[in-house]
Design an enzyme around this catalytic site. Sequence first.
Site, short mmCIF file in Angstrom:
data_model
loop_
_atom_site.label_atom_id
_atom_site.label_comp_id
_atom_site.label_asym_id
_atom_site.label_seq_id
_atom_site.Cartn_x
_atom_site.Cartn_y
_atom_site.Cartn_z
N ASP A 75 -38.11 37.69 -13.11
CA ASP A 75 -39.36 36.93 -13.07
C ASP A 75 -40.57 37.84 -12.88
OD1 ASP A 75 -37.91 34.66 -13.42
OD2 ASP A 75 -38.21 33.86 -11.41
N GLY A 76 -40.39 38.92 -12.10
CA GLY A 76 -41.50 39.86 -11.89
C GLY A 76 -41.95 40.51 -13.18
N ASN A 149 -47.68 32.00 -10.30
CA ASN A 149 -46.94 31.47 -9.15
C ASN A 149 -47.82 31.05 -7.98
OD1 ASN A 149 -44.43 31.54 -10.28
ND2 ASN A 149 -43.75 33.39 -9.25
N ASP A 179 -49.86 33.25 10.10
CA ASP A 179 -49.76 34.60 9.54
C ASP A 179 -50.36 34.67 8.14
OD1 ASP A 179 -48.50 35.46 11.81
OD2 ASP A 179 -46.52 35.70 10.91
N THR A 190 -40.91 27.25 -6.36
CA THR A 190 -39.56 27.73 -6.08
C THR A 190 -39.56 29.17 -5.57
OG1 THR A 190 -39.34 28.36 -8.41
CG2 THR A 190 -38.46 26.21 -7.75
N GLY A 191 -40.74 29.72 -5.28
CA GLY A 191 -40.85 31.10 -4.82
C GLY A 191 -41.22 31.20 -3.35
N SER A 193 -43.61 29.91 -1.64
CA SER A 193 -43.92 28.63 -1.02
C SER A 193 -42.66 27.94 -0.52
CB SER A 193 -44.66 27.73 -2.01
OG SER A 193 -44.93 26.46 -1.46
N SER A 195 -39.94 29.33 0.46
CA SER A 195 -39.37 30.05 1.60
C SER A 195 -40.06 29.72 2.92
CB SER A 195 -39.44 31.56 1.34
OG SER A 195 -40.76 32.06 1.47
#
EC number: 2.7.1.23
Length: 295
Positions: A75-76, A149, A179, A190-191, A193, A195
Amino acid sequence: MKLALHSRKLETERSKFLIDSIQDILNRVEFELIISDALAPYLEKVAPEMYAQLSVFSTTEELRGVDFMISIGGDGTLLQALTYVQELEIPIVGVNAGRLGFLASIQRENFSNTLDSLINGYYSIDERTMLGLVSDREDLFGGIKFGLNEFTILKRDTSSMIVVHTYLNGEYLNSYWADGLIVSTPSGSTGYSLSVGGPVVIPGSENFIISPVCPHNLNVRPLIVSDQSVISFEIEGRSKNFLVSLDSRSEAVDATIELAVKKCAFKAKLVSIGGGDKFLETLRKKLNWGLDNRN
């Protein structure tokens, strides 16, 4: 048909797949191929004869006339490919040579069949909303101020938490003691966010997700807002420097900077091969939905 290809240095096994894929393209008379300046030095080193046959692009302007951008990696790598494509909205073929691959959903064993599909027109285009960053610093992120993203504001290193005063269309929303803060698109849900406890949002939902990172107040939860909103920020903290990021690109800024995000004027166009909803299929596979050890 003109193709552009972007990739990065891959591990040995995946490097062989990259070389084989380029050779597959070159063997087909239907295609003309150019490669990115990020890939060129690596290809020149590992396959100099192949490299000598190819032209190299480094700017968006040099991509005019390209029919498809092929991204080979994870994806990167696909997110990097978008920084080349920008407002041209060239459809991107995301081939997963990485691990997780929510965006790069075409598996490498299907690459040759994918080329056949492009030739014969057996594909669809999945349009994805992107975030545009508005700032008084024109040089921020090298002027490439958009992301597929998420946009993120974070404290630096081990400094104490920060306060992100957040406004929705100019109206005060909340002061997030945390933080950091993430504003995600549905594609990014699904990235990062996800987590920090954000929801999974289906692409095309026309929403943004605002998610705090490790909030001090536990009753503060992720919030879904319309993607027609303009979300602006004021940052304060004991440290005078903070980190902001667009997808995988990060820069340090100070508290005097003006920052806001809104829906980008152009979209990312991702090529989908075969029928069905690939996003839902990918969710089931990558997140192991429906699996149970008892079965």
